[in-house]
Structure formats: structure tokens, C-alpha cells
Design a protein around this motif. Structure first.
Motif, PDB file in Angstrom:
ATOM      1  N   ASP A   1       7.201 -10.457 -12.926  1.00 12.03           N
ATOM      2  CA  ASP A   1       6.573  -9.310 -12.270  1.00 12.03           C
ATOM      3  C   ASP A   1       7.502  -8.662 -11.251  1.00 12.03           C
ATOM      4  O   ASP A   1       7.490  -7.436 -11.081  1.00 12.03           O
ATOM      5  N   VAL A   2       8.314  -9.453 -10.568  1.00 10.49           N
ATOM      6  CA  VAL A   2       9.236  -8.900  -9.579  1.00 10.49           C
ATOM      7  C   VAL A   2      10.309  -8.059 -10.265  1.00 10.49           C
ATOM      8  O   VAL A   2      10.633  -6.950  -9.831  1.00 10.49           O
ATOM      9  N   VAL A   3      10.858  -8.579 -11.358  1.00 10.68           N
ATOM     10  CA  VAL A   3      11.868  -7.819 -12.096  1.00 10.68           C
ATOM     11  C   VAL A   3      11.233  -6.583 -12.735  1.00 10.68           C
ATOM     12  O   VAL A   3      11.851  -5.515 -12.785  1.00 10.68           O
ATOM     13  N   GLU A   4       9.998  -6.712 -13.188  1.00 11.64           N
ATOM     14  CA  GLU A   4       9.293  -5.555 -13.738  1.00 11.64           C
ATOM     15  C   GLU A   4       9.154  -4.461 -12.683  1.00 11.64           C
ATOM     16  O   GLU A   4       9.315  -3.268 -12.984  1.00 11.64           O
ATOM     17  N   ALA A   5       8.855  -4.834 -11.455  1.00 10.61           N
ATOM     18  CA  ALA A   5       8.744  -3.847 -10.378  1.00 10.61           C
ATOM     19  C   ALA A   5      10.063  -3.106 -10.185  1.00 10.61           C
ATOM     20  O   ALA A   5      10.082  -1.885  -9.982  1.00 10.61           O
ATOM     21  N   VAL A   6      11.176  -3.829 -10.248  1.00 14.45           N
ATOM     22  CA  VAL A   6      12.487  -3.183 -10.132  1.00 14.45           C
ATOM     23  C   VAL A   6      12.696  -2.210 -11.285  1.00 14.45           C
ATOM     24  O   VAL A   6      13.165  -1.077 -11.089  1.00 14.45           O
TER      25      VAL A   6
ATOM     26  N   CYS B   1       2.755 -11.785  -5.458  1.00 16.31           N
ATOM     27  CA  CYS B   1       2.455 -12.269  -4.108  1.00 16.31           C
ATOM     28  C   CYS B   1       1.159 -13.075  -4.070  1.00 16.31           C
ATOM     29  O   CYS B   1       1.072 -14.092  -3.367  1.00 16.31           O
ATOM     30  N   ALA B   2       0.166 -12.626  -4.817  1.00 17.75           N
ATOM     31  CA  ALA B   2      -1.111 -13.337  -4.833  1.00 17.75           C
ATOM     32  C   ALA B   2      -0.933 -14.754  -5.381  1.00 17.75           C
ATOM     33  O   ALA B   2      -1.488 -15.719  -4.846  1.00 17.75           O
ATOM     34  N   GLY B   3      -0.159 -14.881  -6.440  1.00 21.85           N
ATOM     35  CA  GLY B   3       0.085 -16.201  -7.004  1.00 21.85           C
ATOM     36  C   GLY B   3       0.944 -17.068  -6.103  1.00 21.85           C
ATOM     37  O   GLY B   3       0.686 -18.259  -5.930  1.00 21.85           O
ATOM     38  N   ALA B   4       1.957 -16.456  -5.486  1.00 19.28           N
ATOM     39  CA  ALA B   4       2.861 -17.217  -4.624  1.00 19.28           C
ATOM     40  C   ALA B   4       2.155 -17.697  -3.366  1.00 19.28           C
ATOM     41  O   ALA B   4       2.433 -18.796  -2.865  1.00 19.28           O
ATOM     42  N   ALA B   5       1.252 -16.894  -2.842  1.00 21.35           N
ATOM     43  CA  ALA B   5       0.553 -17.263  -1.603  1.00 21.35           C
ATOM     44  C   ALA B   5      -0.297 -18.512  -1.787  1.00 21.35           C
ATOM     45  O   ALA B   5      -0.490 -19.282  -0.841  1.00 21.35           O
TER      46      ALA B   5
ATOM     47  N   GLY C   1       0.793  -1.224   0.000  1.00 20.39           N
ATOM     48  CA  GLY C   1       0.000   0.000   0.000  1.00 20.39           C
ATOM     49  C   GLY C   1       0.821   1.267   0.000  1.00 20.39           C
ATOM     50  O   GLY C   1       0.314   2.342  -0.378  1.00 20.39           O
ATOM     51  N   ALA C   2       2.087   1.172   0.414  1.00 21.89           N
ATOM     52  CA  ALA C   2       2.941   2.357   0.471  1.00 21.89           C
ATOM     53  C   ALA C   2       3.822   2.508  -0.766  1.00 21.89           C
ATOM     54  O   ALA C   2       4.570   3.478  -0.877  1.00 21.89           O
ATOM     55  N   LEU C   3       3.717   1.576  -1.705  1.00 22.01           N
ATOM     56  CA  LEU C   3       4.582   1.600  -2.879  1.00 22.01           C
ATOM     57  C   LEU C   3       3.898   2.288  -4.057  1.00 22.01           C
ATOM     58  O   LEU C   3       2.664   2.370  -4.111  1.00 22.01           O
ATOM     59  N   PRO C   4       4.669   2.786  -5.024  1.00 23.34           N
ATOM     60  CA  PRO C   4       4.095   3.371  -6.239  1.00 23.34           C
ATOM     61  C   PRO C   4       3.190   2.367  -6.942  1.00 23.34           C
ATOM     62  O   PRO C   4       3.422   1.151  -6.870  1.00 23.34           O
ATOM     63  N   ARG C   5       2.183   2.866  -7.640  1.00 20.57           N
ATOM     64  CA  ARG C   5       1.135   2.003  -8.189  1.00 20.57           C
ATOM     65  C   ARG C   5       1.685   0.915  -9.104  1.00 20.57           C
ATOM     66  O   ARG C   5       1.309  -0.256  -8.975  1.00 20.57           O
TER      67      ARG C   5
ATOM     68  N   ALA D   1       4.692  -0.466  -9.397  1.00 21.13           N
ATOM     69  CA  ALA D   1       5.470  -1.477  -8.679  1.00 21.13           C
ATOM     70  C   ALA D   1       4.569  -2.308  -7.781  1.00 21.13           C
ATOM     71  O   ALA D   1       4.710  -3.535  -7.701  1.00 21.13           O
ATOM     72  N   ALA D   2       3.630  -1.644  -7.096  1.00 22.20           N
ATOM     73  CA  ALA D   2       2.730  -2.364  -6.196  1.00 22.20           C
ATOM     74  C   ALA D   2       1.864  -3.360  -6.958  1.00 22.20           C
ATOM     75  O   ALA D   2       1.600  -4.472  -6.478  1.00 22.20           O
ATOM     76  N   THR D   3       1.414  -2.970  -8.135  1.00 25.42           N
ATOM     77  CA  THR D   3       0.596  -3.872  -8.950  1.00 25.42           C
ATOM     78  C   THR D   3       1.373  -5.116  -9.351  1.00 25.42           C
ATOM     79  O   THR D   3       0.888  -6.244  -9.233  1.00 25.42           O
ATOM     80  N   ALA D   4       2.613  -4.908  -9.814  1.00 26.66           N
ATOM     81  CA  ALA D   4       3.437  -6.043 -10.245  1.00 26.66           C
ATOM     82  C   ALA D   4       3.774  -6.955  -9.071  1.00 26.66           C
ATOM     83  O   ALA D   4       3.636  -8.183  -9.154  1.00 26.66           O
TER      84      ALA D   4
END
Length: 219
Positions: free
Chosen positions: A155-160, A47-51, A33-37, A39-42
Motif C-alpha cells: 500500500d505504501v508503494v502504491e501511494a507513491v 497505518c491502520a494495520g501497523a498501529a 486528510g490533506a493528501l489526495p484520496r 494516496a490517503a486511502t492506501a
């Protein structure tokens, strides 16, 4: 400080999902919730898939993703240097950047391991920013290879990448990004050319330049 937060989150997610994986995943989810949109989306999508994934299968997928293909390695100097002597010098330089900033990571990984570089950038933003910018072409190649593989880690690399500027076209060409299907360079050192000749031998020779002192990294 949003860029350091994104990079720290990505660092936590790109380390092998061992016993502490649920706590790492939960920690990242709490920060979304504190991250830019973008990055947070990616990161949220990952996280949703990993969980919902089976932990044993997820760990096996990590190994299959990053340890069984040169095109999806997390060792960033490999994208430009491959298995050549030059990579040893690149590793030594990364380590020198860490030392100059007064930061010494664990000795369980090479200093160009992406989670290590991301943690450094989160803790030491100015030199970490410069270091990551040098590896934008490699990050883009990694993201592309992960996309092709159908890996959620794209998605993680995309966030970076959302925290970094676009690589200039000339730099992208030098890093081979425009030919993402090609393997990084390999030197044939001390072996007759032939099938498999020279594989990893250039890296072994190059690491001589780096071998003084412990390796840097963490798991």
C-alpha cells in the motif's frame, strides 16, 4: 504540494520501524486528510494495520520483507541493473543528482535506497520528480512483489505510484516488469560458472565507480 507530502509520508513509513516508529506513524496519520484520496486511502490502510501490530513482530516482518529477497529490495537501481558493474555507475549518477541539487543525505545508506529517493523528491521536487520517474518500472515490480508476498507495504508503494505517470510499455519491457518473477541480472566476474557463482561479485566491481565519497542515505 500534495505529491511531495505523499512521498515524504512514504519515506517515513519505508524506513525500518525502530524506536521512533510510533511518532513516525502518528505524523503520517495526521497528514492523511490533506493528501489526495487514492494516496490517503492506501497510506491510511497501511497505518491502520501497523498501529495494531506488535512492534517487535512488525520490525521482524520488515526485515523478512525487504532484506531476504532480491525481488523486494528497496534499492531501486537493483531492479534494472542487478549484481552487475552497471549498477555502480547508476549509483554514482543518483548521487550526482543529489549533489547538483545541493542536497546531501546521511551516509548510512546507498543513494538508491527508496526512502532516501522519496525524501529527496519531497525536498527537491523538480529533480526528485525526474529521478523517481526513471524508476517507475522498478517501483511497479516492487509493488507487485509485495502484493505477492502479502505485505502491507504494498500500500505504501502504491501511494507513491499514484503520484507518478504510468511507465511506457517499452520502458516496462526493458526493465523486466513484464517478467516480475525473474531475478535482476547477475554477472559472473572472476569465478567459474556454477551454483551461486558470480553472486554479488558484479555489484562489488561496479561499486568501484561509486566508492569515491561517502554513501548517501538515512535510517
Amino acid at each position: 504540494m500534495t505529491r511531495p507530502a505523499v512521498r515524504q509520508a512514504a519515506s517515513l513509513l519505508l524506513v525500518y520501524p525502530g524506536d521512533d516508529w510510533p511518532s513516525r506513524l502518528s505524523l503520517v496519520e495526521q497528514t492523511l486528510g490533506a493528501l489526495p484520496r487514492q494516496a490517503a486511502t492506501a497510506l491510511g490502510r497501511f497505518c491502520a494495520g501497523a498501529a495494531g501490530a506488535d512492534p517487535i513482530r512488525f520490525a521482524a516482518d520488515y526485515v523478512a520483507t525487504f532484506d531476504r529477497s532480491r525481488r523486494r529490495t528497496l534499492y531501486m537501481t537493483y531492479y534494472a541493473d542487478g549484481d552487475t558493474r552497471r549498477r555502480g555507475m547508476s549509483l554514482a549518477r543518483v548521487k550526482s543528482v543529489y549533489r547538483a541539487a545541493g542536497w546531501r543525505p546521511d551516509d548510512t545508506e546507498l543513494p538508491d535506497f527508496l526512502p532516501v529517493m522519496l525524501e529527496f523528491s519531497a525536498r527537491c521536487p523538480e529533480p526528485g520528480e525526474s529521478l523517481l520517474r526513471e524508476h517507475v518500472p522498478g517501483l511497479r515490480r516492487l509493488r507487485s512483489a509485495l502484493d505477492d508476498f502479502g505485505s502491507p507495504y504494498a500500500d505504501v508503494v502504491e501511494a507513491v505510484l499514484t503520484t507518478l505517470p504510468e511507465a511506457a510499455p517499452a520502458r516496462r519491457r526493458r526493465a523486466g516488469e513484464t517478467t516480475a518473477e525473474a531475478d535482476p541480472p547477475v554477472e559472473h566476474v572472476g569465478l567459474d560458472a556454477g551454483p551461486g557463482a558470480g553472486l554479488d561479485t558484479g555489484l562489488d566491481a561496479g561499486l568501484d565507480a561509486y566508492s569515491a565519497g561517502p554513501r548517501g542515505g538515512h535510517r
